[in-house]
Design an enzyme around this catalytic site. Structure first.
Site, PDB file in Angstrom:
ATOM      1  N   TYR A  33       0.837  -1.201   0.000  1.00 43.91           N
ATOM      2  CA  TYR A  33       0.000   0.000   0.000  1.00 43.91           C
ATOM      3  C   TYR A  33       0.869   1.247   0.000  1.00 43.91           C
ATOM      4  CZ  TYR A  33       0.918   0.862   4.992  1.00 43.91           C
ATOM      5  OH  TYR A  33       1.522   1.142   6.202  1.00 43.91           O
ATOM      6  N   HIS A 102      -1.146 -21.170  -0.230  1.00 44.51           N
ATOM      7  CA  HIS A 102      -0.038 -20.313   0.166  1.00 44.51           C
ATOM      8  C   HIS A 102       0.855 -19.928  -1.014  1.00 44.51           C
ATOM      9  CE1 HIS A 102      -1.272 -21.453   4.179  1.00 44.51           C
ATOM     10  NE2 HIS A 102      -0.378 -20.604   4.700  1.00 44.51           N
ATOM     11  N   LYS A 149       6.592  -1.948   1.968  1.00 43.22           N
ATOM     12  CA  LYS A 149       5.375  -1.361   2.546  1.00 43.22           C
ATOM     13  C   LYS A 149       4.207  -2.323   2.361  1.00 43.22           C
ATOM     14  CE  LYS A 149       3.142   3.147   3.123  1.00 43.22           C
ATOM     15  NZ  LYS A 149       3.527   3.310   4.526  1.00 43.22           N
ATOM     16  N   GLU A 182      11.704   2.428  14.472  1.00 43.33           N
ATOM     17  CA  GLU A 182      10.764   3.425  13.940  1.00 43.33           C
ATOM     18  C   GLU A 182       9.464   3.323  14.711  1.00 43.33           C
ATOM     19  OE1 GLU A 182       9.853   2.606   9.848  1.00 43.33           O
ATOM     20  OE2 GLU A 182       9.417   0.509  10.225  1.00 43.33           O
ATOM     21  N   LEU A 207      11.010   1.462   7.284  1.00 43.95           N
ATOM     22  CA  LEU A 207      10.473   1.885   5.999  1.00 43.95           C
ATOM     23  C   LEU A 207      11.140   3.203   5.602  1.00 43.95           C
ATOM     24  CD1 LEU A 207       8.266   1.351   3.798  1.00 43.95           C
ATOM     25  CD2 LEU A 207       6.864   2.979   5.075  1.00 43.95           C
TER      26      LEU A 207
END
Length: 285
Positions: A33, A102, A149, A182, A207
């Site tokens: 995303y 999977h 992400k 983070e 990220l």
């Protein structure tokens, strides 16, 4: 006005916008995303977000569902239909719909694309920045590729909830060596007592935030000293300033960490200046 979403080629009211129960995003969190800021009805840093999107898709071996130019048209149309002036646009791409297994689905399975957008309260955001926010620390328990992400965010969800339950805005992940990686939805920064700005280097443990990237340019313009390295929780507790960065929050001063004041317990001059000057360095679409 009903909000509008883009779902696999169609613009639909939010009440009608649905994905298949066998979409791999739903079944496996098999997708990525992006969240872009919208300011004055314009996309902020679209180019940088698309580059990061393409990298995340490549790392997961998911095909880009359309050209960057076509995707930009969709993003702007969703912004237009939702009359977003100041807010965010959310883009999610998954590996698509297939029988639950999977392993990757058969070749030719089309990725699924969802885009939504919403307005945010600008006055409330500025009031929050003027007051500063609190963060808590939580143990780092995420997978080793948070540089992708991915929509696999359960540890982040639990960390954010822990923060809310303690009256804080954000949670900072801390690794086994006591170093901050983070936040649950942001990059973490401190300003040392001698005025150096410190944030972790962009490796696989964090990220590479788009807002983080722009802030590096703002720091350079201000002639401030940057150190890209891990910092410890003890360093953060003793810092002159701290702040977080993300597309939805820009630069947000941190005034308390684990209940302890940062500096004098008020937003710092550097964080406030970075927030003030941020959009003079961001790319406006």
């Amino acid at each position: 006005m009903s909000r509008i979403a883009y779902v696999n080629g169609r613009y639909l009211s939010l009440a009608q916008a649905c994905v298949n129960v066998e979409d791999r995003g739903y079944q496996f969190s098999d997708g990525v995303y992006e969240v872009c800021e919208v300011r004055g009805g314009r996309l902020i840093d679209e180019r940088r977000h698309i580059i990061r999107l393409e990298r995340s898709l490549s790392e997961l071996r998911i095909a880009m569902p359309m050209s960057p130019a076509a995707l930009g048209v969709v993003l702007r149309e969703v912004i237009r239909r939702n009359r977003v002036r100041w807010g965010i646009v959310y883009l999610q791409i998954t590996r698509g719909v297939a029988r639950r297994d999977h392993a990757f689905p058969p070749a030719g399975t089309e990725p699924s694309v969802v885009v939504t957008a919403r307005n945010m309260d600008l006055a409330a955001a500025e009031k929050l920045a003027d007051a500063g926010v609190a963060v808590i620390s939580v143990p780092e328990n995420r997978w080793a590729r948070v540089d992708i992400k991915s929509v696999s965010l359960l540890p982040n969800v639990l960390a954010k909830q822990a923060a809310r339950e303690q009256g804080a805005r954000e949670a900072w992940f801390v690794d086994n060596e006591g170093r901050v990686t983070e936040g649950s939805s942001s990059n973490a920064w401190i300003v040392t007592r001698d005025g150096k700005v410190v944030t972790r280097h962009a490796d696989q443990a964090i990220l590479r935030g788009i807002t983080r990237t722009v802030v590096l340019d703002v720091l350079k313009a201000h002639g401030l000293t940057l150190e890209e390295r891990p910092f410890t929780l003890d360093e953060a507790h003793g810092a002159r300033e701290a702040f977080i960065t993300s597309a939805s929050q820009i630069v947000l001063p941190v005034v308390r960490i684990d209940g302890r004041p940062v500096g004098n317990g008020a937003p710092g001059l550097i964080a406030s200046a970075l927030r003030r000057d941020y959009h003079s360095h961001a790319e406006k679409g």
